[in-house]
Scaffold this active site. Sequence first.
Site, PDB file in Angstrom:
ATOM      1  N   SER A 286      62.167 -23.136  -3.284  1.00 25.97           N
ATOM      2  CA  SER A 286      61.059 -24.066  -3.123  1.00 25.97           C
ATOM      3  C   SER A 286      61.568 -25.496  -3.178  1.00 25.97           C
ATOM      4  O   SER A 286      62.514 -25.798  -3.924  1.00 25.97           O
ATOM      5  CB  SER A 286      60.021 -23.856  -4.234  1.00 25.97           C
ATOM      6  OG  SER A 286      59.066 -24.903  -4.235  1.00 25.97           O
TER       7      SER A 286
ATOM      8  N   TYR B  30      57.141 -22.542 -12.651  1.00 31.22           N
ATOM      9  CA  TYR B  30      57.435 -21.959 -11.340  1.00 31.22           C
ATOM     10  C   TYR B  30      58.730 -22.518 -10.773  1.00 31.22           C
ATOM     11  O   TYR B  30      59.583 -21.781 -10.275  1.00 31.22           O
ATOM     12  CB  TYR B  30      56.267 -22.237 -10.397  1.00 31.22           C
ATOM     13  CG  TYR B  30      56.542 -21.940  -8.943  1.00 31.22           C
ATOM     14  CD1 TYR B  30      56.442 -20.645  -8.442  1.00 31.22           C
ATOM     15  CD2 TYR B  30      56.874 -22.967  -8.053  1.00 31.22           C
ATOM     16  CE1 TYR B  30      56.674 -20.371  -7.103  1.00 31.22           C
ATOM     17  CE2 TYR B  30      57.102 -22.702  -6.709  1.00 31.22           C
ATOM     18  CZ  TYR B  30      57.009 -21.406  -6.242  1.00 31.22           C
ATOM     19  OH  TYR B  30      57.246 -21.147  -4.911  1.00 31.22           O
TER      20      TYR B  30
END
Length: 253
Positions: A147, A160
Site C-alpha cells: 500500500s 494497517y
Amino acid sequence: MGTLDNRTALVTGASRGIGRATARRLGREGALVAVHYANNADAAQEVVAGIEADGGRAFAVRAEFGVPGDIDTLFTALEKGLTERTGSGALDILVNNAGVMGGLPPEEVTPELFDRLFAVNAKAPFFIVQRAVGIMPDGGRIVNISSGLTRFANPQEVAYSMTKGAVEQISLHYARHLGPRNITINSVAPGITDNGSAVFDDPEAVRQIAEFSAFKRVGRTADVADIVAFLVSDDARWITGAFVDASGGSLLG
C-alpha cells in the site's frame, strides 16, 4: 498466444477490487486462475464466469484467513483444483492481494483488531508464500500487494500500514532466498483506487481524491492489475525484491 499460456495462478482476495481485476487480466493472458475468496461465493463465481467469457480458465477456492487451519484449507482446495484441470498441483504465479483495513484513529485500535489485521494481512501472506514455493517450479512469480500508506501518513490506518510494511519485508528477504531458483517476488503499492466503495459515487469526494495523483484522477483497478501482469511475465525476469509505486504519482510529495 497469451503471455501466460500454460501457467497457473492464485490470486487471493480476487472476488472484488484489485484482486478481481488482476484475476481477470491474468486470465486474459492465458493463465489458469484460482480465484480466492473468503465469504462472497457469488462474487467469486462472477469473476470465474467473466474469465471464462473472455476465453480463459478459472475456478474459485474458499478460505477465510486469520482462523486456525486457514492455509491448509486454501492449499487443499487449490491443489485439488489445479490437479483436476492440469494433472499437476504446480503453481506458477502467486498474487497475495487479500487484506482488511482498520479505519479507526490510533487511540481506538483494540488489541483484537490489531491481531486480526496482522493475522490476515501479514501472517497469512507469509505462510502462503512459504507453502506456495513448495509447489512452485523454478522461474515462478510472486507479487505481494502492499500500500502507498507505507510511505504516506494516514493516522486512521496506522495498524494497517504496519501490516503492509511487513508484507514488503516478505518480498525483500524472500527475493534473496528464492533468487537461486529464478523465482521473483516483488511488492506493488497502490494508492487510492476505485474499488467500488460508496465513496467513489460521490463526485466531490472523487474530485478531492484525484488531487493526490500526479495525473489528477482516481486510480482504477486495471491500472494496478496491468502492473501485476507485467511483473509476473517473462519480461520482468530481472526485477525482484522491488517496491513498485502503483499510486499514480501520489507518493511524489
